[in-house]
Structure formats: structure tokens, C-alpha cells
Design a protein around this motif. Structure first.
Motif, PDB file in Angstrom:
ATOM      1  N   ALA A   5       0.836  -1.206   0.000  1.00 44.98           N
ATOM      2  CA  ALA A   5       0.000   0.000   0.000  1.00 44.98           C
ATOM      3  C   ALA A   5       0.866   1.250   0.000  1.00 44.98           C
ATOM      4  O   ALA A   5       0.509   2.280  -0.583  1.00 44.98           O
ATOM      5  N   GLU A   6       2.034   1.147   0.635  1.00 41.33           N
ATOM      6  CA  GLU A   6       2.966   2.276   0.688  1.00 41.33           C
ATOM      7  C   GLU A   6       3.837   2.359  -0.564  1.00 41.33           C
ATOM      8  O   GLU A   6       4.296   3.439  -0.924  1.00 41.33           O
ATOM      9  N   ARG A   7       4.072   1.210  -1.201  1.00 35.79           N
ATOM     10  CA  ARG A   7       4.950   1.163  -2.373  1.00 35.79           C
ATOM     11  C   ARG A   7       4.189   0.454  -3.494  1.00 35.79           C
ATOM     12  O   ARG A   7       4.388  -0.721  -3.767  1.00 35.79           O
ATOM     13  N   LYS A   8       3.294   1.182  -4.143  1.00 34.05           N
ATOM     14  CA  LYS A   8       2.326   0.594  -5.061  1.00 34.05           C
ATOM     15  C   LYS A   8       2.954  -0.071  -6.281  1.00 34.05           C
ATOM     16  O   LYS A   8       2.346  -0.941  -6.899  1.00 34.05           O
ATOM     17  N   HIS A   9       4.177   0.336  -6.626  1.00 35.85           N
ATOM     18  CA  HIS A   9       4.812  -0.252  -7.804  1.00 35.85           C
ATOM     19  C   HIS A   9       5.392  -1.636  -7.517  1.00 35.85           C
ATOM     20  O   HIS A   9       5.753  -2.373  -8.443  1.00 35.85           O
ATOM     21  N   MET A  10       5.481  -2.011  -6.246  1.00 31.40           N
ATOM     22  CA  MET A  10       6.133  -3.262  -5.869  1.00 31.40           C
ATOM     23  C   MET A  10       5.387  -4.475  -6.421  1.00 31.40           C
ATOM     24  O   MET A  10       4.147  -4.516  -6.419  1.00 31.40           O
ATOM     25  N   ILE A  11       6.151  -5.466  -6.881  1.00 33.99           N
ATOM     26  CA  ILE A  11       5.597  -6.731  -7.360  1.00 33.99           C
ATOM     27  C   ILE A  11       5.761  -7.764  -6.251  1.00 33.99           C
ATOM     28  O   ILE A  11       6.837  -7.913  -5.677  1.00 33.99           O
ATOM     29  N   PHE A  12       4.684  -8.477  -5.952  1.00 30.16           N
ATOM     30  CA  PHE A  12       4.678  -9.415  -4.839  1.00 30.16           C
ATOM     31  C   PHE A  12       4.296 -10.797  -5.354  1.00 30.16           C
ATOM     32  O   PHE A  12       3.236 -10.978  -5.953  1.00 30.16           O
ATOM     33  N   GLY A  13       5.175 -11.802  -5.118  1.00 33.05           N
ATOM     34  CA  GLY A  13       4.925 -13.144  -5.616  1.00 33.05           C
ATOM     35  C   GLY A  13       5.092 -14.211  -4.555  1.00 33.05           C
ATOM     36  O   GLY A  13       5.676 -13.988  -3.490  1.00 33.05           O
ATOM     37  N   LEU A  14       4.569 -15.384  -4.866  1.00 35.62           N
ATOM     38  CA  LEU A  14       4.596 -16.531  -3.957  1.00 35.62           C
ATOM     39  C   LEU A  14       5.112 -17.743  -4.726  1.00 35.62           C
ATOM     40  O   LEU A  14       4.720 -17.985  -5.868  1.00 35.62           O
ATOM     41  N   MET A  15       6.014 -18.518  -4.091  1.00 37.13           N
ATOM     42  CA  MET A  15       6.495 -19.766  -4.675  1.00 37.13           C
ATOM     43  C   MET A  15       6.581 -20.809  -3.558  1.00 37.13           C
ATOM     44  O   MET A  15       6.320 -20.512  -2.403  1.00 37.13           O
ATOM     45  N   GLY A  16       6.908 -22.055  -3.903  1.00 32.61           N
ATOM     46  CA  GLY A  16       7.091 -23.076  -2.883  1.00 32.61           C
ATOM     47  C   GLY A  16       5.858 -23.923  -2.620  1.00 32.61           C
ATOM     48  O   GLY A  16       4.864 -23.872  -3.337  1.00 32.61           O
ATOM     49  N   CYS A  17       5.921 -24.703  -1.527  1.00 29.32           N
ATOM     50  CA  CYS A  17       4.900 -25.711  -1.248  1.00 29.32           C
ATOM     51  C   CYS A  17       3.527 -25.115  -0.980  1.00 29.32           C
ATOM     52  O   CYS A  17       2.517 -25.640  -1.446  1.00 29.32           O
ATOM     53  N   MET A  18       3.459 -24.038  -0.208  1.00 31.71           N
ATOM     54  CA  MET A  18       2.162 -23.427   0.065  1.00 31.71           C
ATOM     55  C   MET A  18       1.587 -22.814  -1.196  1.00 31.71           C
ATOM     56  O   MET A  18       0.361 -22.816  -1.402  1.00 31.71           O
ATOM     57  N   ALA A  19       2.460 -22.306  -2.058  1.00 31.76           N
ATOM     58  CA  ALA A  19       2.000 -21.792  -3.347  1.00 31.76           C
ATOM     59  C   ALA A  19       1.363 -22.907  -4.157  1.00 31.76           C
ATOM     60  O   ALA A  19       0.321 -22.722  -4.804  1.00 31.76           O
ATOM     61  N   ASP A  54       9.608 -14.796 -16.247  1.00 31.34           N
ATOM     62  CA  ASP A  54       8.488 -14.529 -17.157  1.00 31.34           C
ATOM     63  C   ASP A  54       7.290 -13.947 -16.398  1.00 31.34           C
ATOM     64  O   ASP A  54       6.593 -13.057 -16.904  1.00 31.34           O
ATOM     65  N   ALA A  55       7.060 -14.464 -15.189  1.00 24.89           N
ATOM     66  CA  ALA A  55       5.948 -13.944 -14.386  1.00 24.89           C
ATOM     67  C   ALA A  55       6.165 -12.480 -14.043  1.00 24.89           C
ATOM     68  O   ALA A  55       5.235 -11.662 -14.119  1.00 24.89           O
ATOM     69  N   VAL A  56       7.394 -12.124 -13.689  1.00 27.77           N
ATOM     70  CA  VAL A  56       7.713 -10.730 -13.371  1.00 27.77           C
ATOM     71  C   VAL A  56       7.507  -9.851 -14.604  1.00 27.77           C
ATOM     72  O   VAL A  56       6.904  -8.769 -14.524  1.00 27.77           O
ATOM     73  N   GLU A  57       7.987 -10.317 -15.753  1.00 25.76           N
ATOM     74  CA  GLU A  57       7.823  -9.545 -16.996  1.00 25.76           C
ATOM     75  C   GLU A  57       6.354  -9.349 -17.324  1.00 25.76           C
ATOM     76  O   GLU A  57       5.937  -8.278 -17.774  1.00 25.76           O
ATOM     77  N   GLN A  58       5.553 -10.385 -17.094  1.00 26.38           N
ATOM     78  CA  GLN A  58       4.124 -10.297 -17.381  1.00 26.38           C
ATOM     79  C   GLN A  58       3.473  -9.212 -16.532  1.00 26.38           C
ATOM     80  O   GLN A  58       2.651  -8.432 -17.029  1.00 26.38           O
ATOM     81  N   ILE A  59       3.843  -9.129 -15.250  1.00 24.02           N
ATOM     82  CA  ILE A  59       3.282  -8.106 -14.372  1.00 24.02           C
ATOM     83  C   ILE A  59       3.750  -6.715 -14.812  1.00 24.02           C
ATOM     84  O   ILE A  59       2.960  -5.757 -14.879  1.00 24.02           O
ATOM     85  N   LEU A  60       5.049  -6.603 -15.149  1.00 22.76           N
ATOM     86  CA  LEU A  60       5.599  -5.312 -15.576  1.00 22.76           C
ATOM     87  C   LEU A  60       4.934  -4.817 -16.861  1.00 22.76           C
ATOM     88  O   LEU A  60       4.751  -3.611 -17.061  1.00 22.76           O
ATOM     89  N   ASN A  61       4.552  -5.751 -17.724  1.00 17.88           N
ATOM     90  CA  ASN A  61       3.921  -5.393 -18.991  1.00 17.88           C
ATOM     91  C   ASN A  61       2.417  -5.123 -18.846  1.00 17.88           C
ATOM     92  O   ASN A  61       1.739  -4.814 -19.832  1.00 17.88           O
ATOM     93  N   GLY A  62       1.915  -5.312 -17.625  1.00 19.08           N
ATOM     94  CA  GLY A  62       0.510  -5.004 -17.384  1.00 19.08           C
ATOM     95  C   GLY A  62      -0.459  -6.011 -17.930  1.00 19.08           C
ATOM     96  O   GLY A  62      -1.629  -5.693 -18.189  1.00 19.08           O
ATOM     97  N   THR A  63      -0.008  -7.269 -18.096  1.00 18.74           N
ATOM     98  CA  THR A  63      -0.898  -8.292 -18.668  1.00 18.74           C
ATOM     99  C   THR A  63      -1.600  -9.124 -17.599  1.00 18.74           C
ATOM    100  O   THR A  63      -2.148 -10.180 -17.886  1.00 18.74           O
ATOM    101  N   GLY A  64      -1.562  -8.675 -16.355  1.00 19.93           N
ATOM    102  CA  GLY A  64      -2.332  -9.347 -15.313  1.00 19.93           C
ATOM    103  C   GLY A  64      -1.521 -10.316 -14.471  1.00 19.93           C
ATOM    104  O   GLY A  64      -0.352 -10.567 -14.734  1.00 19.93           O
ATOM    105  N   SER A  65      -2.175 -10.884 -13.453  1.00 12.81           N
ATOM    106  CA  SER A  65      -1.525 -11.805 -12.534  1.00 12.81           C
ATOM    107  C   SER A  65      -1.217 -13.125 -13.243  1.00 12.81           C
ATOM    108  O   SER A  65      -1.784 -13.448 -14.285  1.00 12.81           O
ATOM    109  N   LYS A  66      -0.297 -13.875 -12.630  1.00 17.76           N
ATOM    110  CA  LYS A  66       0.110 -15.132 -13.244  1.00 17.76           C
ATOM    111  C   LYS A  66       0.034 -16.256 -12.227  1.00 17.76           C
ATOM    112  O   LYS A  66       0.434 -16.102 -11.072  1.00 17.76           O
ATOM    113  N   LEU A  67      -0.480 -17.416 -12.671  1.00 18.63           N
ATOM    114  CA  LEU A  67      -0.560 -18.610 -11.856  1.00 18.63           C
ATOM    115  C   LEU A  67      -0.014 -19.771 -12.672  1.00 18.63           C
ATOM    116  O   LEU A  67      -0.461 -20.008 -13.792  1.00 18.63           O
TER     117      LEU A  67
END
Length: 447
Positions: A70-84, A112-125
């Protein structure tokens, strides 16, 4: 200006290795690592579901990241690993500040997931399971952080389906890497100054067997063959591995461990329970007699060998008598270390459908009894080492007192000593033990 990334790792050594691979991939794509998540443009949580505590920590961090983003709106936040892998689709739908979720078999797709977010093409799963273990980038390491020791993942997944364990559901089927690629990765690490390699897998002793049943013929062990090939690498001093399943220990593997000087004489051998009935209920395909045969066979060939283990107390229907069986086996083996867990059901496992009928206070009491036994055993064993000499692989300055340095023996004992001026991390140094505590040996460098 290049974007900065930070990966926060929860859980086991496998996750540490995956985080290193993901970091190396991001660096190769032009991103810069940072240890400070507050200055990162990309923050990734590498999660674990094996233990409830690790999952709770990750969930807590998910909430904290909402405020940070909320403070750093440009930040990209992702999840990996077993819980993901296990909860990723649900989390991506319910957490608006989560940008992408990458499963345990798709680490190579993080850039690729990071690039997709930077390009504004939506979230990735991406939670797909790959057929092979030699996935792109799995052999990559951050060369800027390589030390004298390193991890190598030799296989992924697990086919054992222990009734309490979530791993097969989040890591997929067992897939072994090509042995030649593993040996080449080890050679490359040694060229970068690595002296000790830890081989990783959910069930390393099953390496190369496909879906071969446990209780192997005495002459069949592709894992033993791999150990022999890695041991041929000039400049490599030590080989460790974790975790092997007792059902896959046979004569060939035991004799290889005993005969090869570079294989450390410290074995992590999960017991889980000292009751044959409970082991069967856990879907562990061995009994106490088989387990003790492995221990006694190794001890007969390598008297100084040490063992560590995993134990669960309070598994559904475990009686006082069965707990005491576990306590007896632990004392009979004389474990130098043990990871003792109070049973808690993991959603999606077979045991989660069982009645969790051992009261929490009983679990706690049993846990404390085994911890006390362990401390007394460690105190006695370490005291018996005073006056003996050991070769340490030097780690560097001690965390508690930087004027002293620390290192590990071949049997994984931690020793602290006063360094000579010319000693550096990764050196082999002989010390004489002059004092001992339950967890630490204190030594003097032998000229």
C-alpha cells in the motif's frame, strides 16, 4: 535502472536451494538482489507447508506485505514453494496485493511472471508439474554468494505417501535428475571454490529408481553410484546428503558410505516412531528391526559414525507404551541430534482424516521427555570427545564471538577455536578438543 528483488525463504534446505536457483535466474535476466525487502521492487515468499509453523509464518507475512505494498504501489509481490502449490489458486483469488503464484516445478518461469506483471498483462498462476527433474535453471547458483559449501538438488518429489506428509501432494512424483548433469554441476561448484556439497532430495536414497519398490536388492543403488562419481572430483573434500528413507538403505549403499572417505560419517536417518504398529499406520515401509539393522551395519564398518533423526510424538492412537518404544530406540541408537515434532494434522493427508486423539498436553509431555533425553545424551557424548583430535572444515567467524572461528567435523560436530592468522573459510584444520557443552566443542589448533 535495474529493479531489485528480495526472496524470503521459509522451511527446509530444499527451499533454500530453490530460492538460490530463482535468484540466479532473476540475476541472469538483469534484476539485482537485495537483502532489504524495504528497498526491493520485487518481493517473493518461498513458502513451506510441511510444518504448520512455517505455513503460519508465511500467512502472517502475506498480511504484512499488504501494508508494505500500500505504501509502495509499484512493488511486485509473488509466492512460490509448497504453500504456493497447495493453496496458490485460492490465495491469488483472495489476496488482491498478490501478483503471481509459481508452483514447485515452475521456478524457471519466475522471470516470465515478473515480466508479465511489468507489462501489465495481469496476474500469473503456474502450478503445472513437469515430467523430469532436470528443469531449466535448476542447476543455477548465485555465483556472487558461493561459499565453501553448497546444495545440489538431485531429485524432486516423493512417491512414499507417508500418511502424515504433504510433500507428495505439493512436490509431485519422484523425478531423478540425469546423473551426468549433477556431476557437472558439482564440478562447476568446485571450480568456484566449493569444498563441501550437500545432496538434496525428499528421498535421496531412491535416486534413479523411478517407482522401484523399496527394500532393494543388495547390489542395486543408483544413489551409491552417484556418490562414487561425485567423490572422484578433485578438490572436493566432503559430501553430505539428506534425507534418505530407511527402506532404501541396502548393502551397497551402506558399504559405499563406509568405504568412501569423502562421504561424511554423519547420517540423517528419519525414524518417526519406535513402534512397528505406528510405523505401519504412518505408511512407513520398514520396521524397527530393519532400522536397527541399518544403524548396526554402518556402526560395524564405521564405529565413529553419528546419526540424527526425525521423530513424531502423539501420532493418532499412539499409546504410552508405544511412545516408550520410541524413547527406547532413540536411546539404543544414541542419536547425536533429533528433530522432535508434536503431531499436527496437515490438510489433504491421510492422517488428517484420522481422529487426532492424543491430547495436546500429552504430546507436549512426550516431546519434553525426548528433548531432555537428547540433551543428556549430547552432554555425555560431547564430554567423551575432550582430548581427541578432529579435522574441521572451517566455516569462518563464530556467530556468538567473532574473535573465535567455527567449523564442523566429519561427523557434523560443531567446534569453536582460536584461529591462526593464515586460516580462512573452507580450510581443513586439525584441532584438539579441550572443552565441551551439549551443543558445541571447543578446541585448540594443532600445529
Amino acid at each position: 535502472m535495474a529493479l531489485k528483488f528480495h526472496i524470503k525463504t521459509y522451511g527446509c534446505q530444499m527451499n533454500e536451494r530453490d530460492s538460490d536457483s530463482a535468484s540466479a535466474l532473476l540475476i541472469a535476466h538483469g534484476y539485482l538482489p537485495t537483502e532489504d525487502e524495504n528497498e526491493a521492487d520485487i518481493v517473493i515468499l518461498n513458502t513451506c507447508s510441511v510444518r504448520d509453523q512455517a505455513e503460519r509464518k508465511a500467512i502472517g507475512k502475506l498480511g504484512i506485505m499488504k501494508r508494505i505494498k500500500a505504501e509502495r504501489k509499484h512493488m511486485i509481490f509473488g509466492l512460490m514453494g509448497c504453500m504456493a502449490q497447495s493453496r496458490g489458486e485460492e490465495l491469488l483469488k483472495t489476496i488482491p496485493h498478490l501478483d503471481f503464484v509459481i508452483g514447485t516445478d515452475q521456478i524457471h518461469s519466475i522471470p516470465d511472471a515478473v515480466e508479465q506483471i511489468l507489462n501489465g498483462t495481469g496476474s500469473k498462476l503456474d502450478l503445472r508439474e513437469r515430467c523430469g527433474a532436470d528443469t531449466p535453471g535448476i542447476d543455477m547458483h548465485r555465483t556472487d554468494t558461493i561459499k565453501h559449501n553448497a546444495f545440489i538438488s538431485i531429485m524432486r518429489g516423493c512417491d512414499r505417501y507417508c500418511s502424515y506428509c504433504i510433500v507428495p501432494y505439493v512436490r509431485g512424483h519422484e523425478r531423478s535428475r540425469n546423473p551426468e548433469s549433477i556431476v557437472e554441476e558439482a564440478r562447476e561448484l568446485v571450480r568456484h571454490g566449493v569444498k563441501e556439497i550437500m545432496l538434496l532430495g525428499q528421498n535421496v536414497a531412491a535416486f534413479g529408481l523411478g517407482r522401484h519398490a523399496p527394500n532393494l536388492p543388495d547390489d542395486l543403488s543408483p544413489f551409491a553410484d552417484l556418490l562414487k562419481e561425485i567423490a572422484k572430483i578433485d578438490g572436493l573434500e566432503r559430501i553430505r546428503f539428506t534425507s534418505p528413507h530407511p527402506a532404501y538403505f541396502n548393502k551397497k549403499l551402506i558399504e559405499t558410505i563406509a568405504a568412501e572417505p569423502k562421504i561424511c560419517k554423519s547420517i540423517h536417518l528419519p525414524l518417526q516412531s519406535g513402534s512397528d504398529r505406528v510405523l505401519k499406520k504412518m505408511n512407513r515401509p520398514y520396521d524397527v528391526a530393519k532400522y536397527m539393522h541399518i544403524v548396526n551395519s554402518l556402526r560395524a564398518l564405521v564405529p565413529e559414525i553419528t546419526f540424527s533423526t526425525d521423530v513424531i510424538v502423539g501420532f493418532p492412537t499412539e499409546t504410552d507404551e508405544e511412545f516408550n518404544m520410541t524413547r527406547q530406540v532413540m536411546n539404543d541408537v544414541g542419536f547425536d541430534n533429533a528433530f522432535i515434532f508434536k503431531y499436527s494434522p496437515r490438510q489433504g493427508t491421510v492422517s488428517a482424516r484420522m481422529d487426532d486423539d492424543v491430547p495436546q498436553d500429552v504430546k507436549e509431555e512426550r516431546n519434553q521427555i525426548l528433548l531432555k533425553d537428547l540433551e543428556e545424551r549430547q552432554c555425555s557424548k560431547n564430554a567423551s570427545l575432550v582430548g581427541k583430535e578432529y579435522v574441521l572444515l572451517v566455516d569462518g567467524p563464530s556467530k556468538r564471538n567473532p574473535k573465535r572461528w567455527s567449523g564442523r567435523t566429519d561427523t557434523f560436530k560443531l567446534a569453536v577455536f582460536e584461529p591462526k592468522q593464515e586460516i580462512k573459510a573452507g580450510d581443513l584444520v586439525k584441532v584438539k578438543i579441550v572443552r565441551a557443552t551439549p551443543m558445541t566443542l571447543y578446541g585448540e589448533v594443532v600445529e
